[in-house]
Design an enzyme around this catalytic site. Structure first.
Site, short mmCIF file in Angstrom:
data_model
loop_
_atom_site.label_atom_id
_atom_site.label_comp_id
_atom_site.label_asym_id
_atom_site.label_seq_id
_atom_site.Cartn_x
_atom_site.Cartn_y
_atom_site.Cartn_z
N LYS A 54 -5.33 -1.47 16.84
CA LYS A 54 -4.41 -2.60 16.97
C LYS A 54 -4.99 -3.84 16.29
O LYS A 54 -4.29 -4.57 15.58
CB LYS A 54 -4.14 -2.89 18.45
CG LYS A 54 -3.28 -1.83 19.12
CD LYS A 54 -3.25 -2.00 20.63
CE LYS A 54 -2.52 -0.82 21.28
NZ LYS A 54 -2.53 -0.87 22.74
N GLN A 98 -5.29 -3.18 27.69
CA GLN A 98 -5.18 -1.75 27.39
C GLN A 98 -5.12 -0.94 28.68
O GLN A 98 -5.96 -1.10 29.56
CB GLN A 98 -6.41 -1.34 26.55
CG GLN A 98 -6.39 0.08 26.07
CD GLN A 98 -5.29 0.34 25.04
OE1 GLN A 98 -5.10 -0.43 24.10
NE2 GLN A 98 -4.55 1.42 25.22
N ASP A 121 3.33 -6.53 24.98
CA ASP A 121 3.64 -5.14 25.34
C ASP A 121 5.04 -5.06 25.97
O ASP A 121 5.64 -3.99 26.01
CB ASP A 121 2.62 -4.61 26.37
CG ASP A 121 1.46 -3.87 25.71
OD1 ASP A 121 1.62 -3.41 24.56
OD2 ASP A 121 0.40 -3.77 26.35
#
Ligand code: NAD
Length: 286
Positions: A54, A98, A121
């Protein structure tokens, strides 16, 4: 019949290139690059790989990326304090934690703590609520990638019967909402669904997001249907999707491979969300 393979790498490259252009324009307008922070708790190798991927992808489109790795003993209070600090940091447009996180940490508390405008997200209650209402907000990345694959593959959506297997907050639920927004008729299947194969055979669009290698067989698929495989399963034979690719490709109209299908588009939409978040924040504070 042999399915048209929808190339996720090519679709992701197109999205990244759009984002890179957007970043150039953003820099010209606001004199800074959008900033993305990835937080990882512990040293799980898969998380490490995802986080590195990422950050690299963000750097490649001209964003400023930062990775923060915390010990796996980190308390909720310490993680909350870091999130609060990043919420207040004007150079940070997007952040993510994460998943999965160690057992002493609560995913819902994390999702509630990250400011919705920086929650790239899209897992926070506010962003999931905005998605439900059809209002602008950060939409989870994987389902956005799936919609783009369908669109770029030329799959007809209007009035199509879409069956989504899986009802997670990360994939299944937001996926079903996005398909509904594009005027599909949506059925959400899950671990307690009866007659799953029969149900799947009724689908014009079948999205598999389960986490069981090669569960969807050829006789689950209506000839000509679009089959999108979200699953990532590490098996002794290598990486496999939730779809038995070789046999399903014989009868589907469209199919996505694993790897090289949904996966690359997920990161591309993380970048897209970060750019959109940067614009939204900058326009509010301009
Ligand atoms: P999850 O474990 O949270 O959810 C799995 C869902 O599958 C559940 O809703 C469950 O009801 C359903 N399910 C389980 N067994 C079933 C069965 N036998 N029949 C029907 N439904 C069943 O998983 P998730 O986070 O939604 O991820 C699903 C898969 O997608 C995993 O393989 C994951 O690695 C992958 N994934 C890929 C990406 C990507 O970028 N490509 C992103 C997220 C998740």
């Amino acid at each position: 019949m042999s399915a048209q393979v929808i190339d996720g790498k090519a679709v992701a490259a197109a999205v990244r290139s759009e984002v890179a252009d957007g970043v150039t324009q953003f820099r010209a307008k606001y004199g800074r690059a959008p900033g993305l922070v990835g937080i990882q708790v512990g040293d799980d190798p898969a998380s490490e790989l995802y986080q590195a991927g990422k950050a690299r992808a963000a750097d490649e489109v001209g964003m400023v990326s930062r990775r923060i790795t915390l010990p796996d003993t980190t308390s909720q209070a310490d993680l909350d304090a870091l999130i609060d600090e990043l919420n207040a940091d004007t150079s940070v447009d997007g952040m993510l934690v994460q998943l999965p996180v160690p057992a002493q940490l609560s995913e819902p508390l994390i999702a509630n703590r990250i400011h919705p405008d920086k929650d790239v997200d899209g897992f926070s209650p506010v962003n999931l609520g905005r998605l439900m209402r059809g209002e602008p907000g950060n939409i989870p990345c994987t389902p956005q990638g799936v919609m783009r694959l369908l669109r770029d593959g030329g799959v007809p959506l209007e009035g199509a019967h879409a069956v989504v297997i899986g009802r997670s907050l990360i994939v299944g639920k937001p996926q079903s909402m996005l398909l509904l927004q594009t005027n599909c008729t949506v059925t959400v299947a899950h671990s307690r669904t009866r007659n799953l194969a029969e149900l799947c055979r009724q689908a014009d669009i079948l999205v598999a997001a389960v986490g069981q290698a090669e569960m969807v067989r050829a006789d689950w698929v209506r000839p000509g249907a679009a089959v999108i495989d979200v699953g990532i399963n590490r098996t002794p034979d290598g990486l496999r999707g939730d779809v038995a690719y070789d046999e399903v490709a014989e009868i589907a109209g469209w199919i996505t491979p694993v790897p090289g299908g949904v996966g690359p588009t997920t990161i591309a939409y993380l970048l897209s969300n970060t750019l959109a978040a940067a614009y939204r924040r900058s326009e509010i504070h301009a």
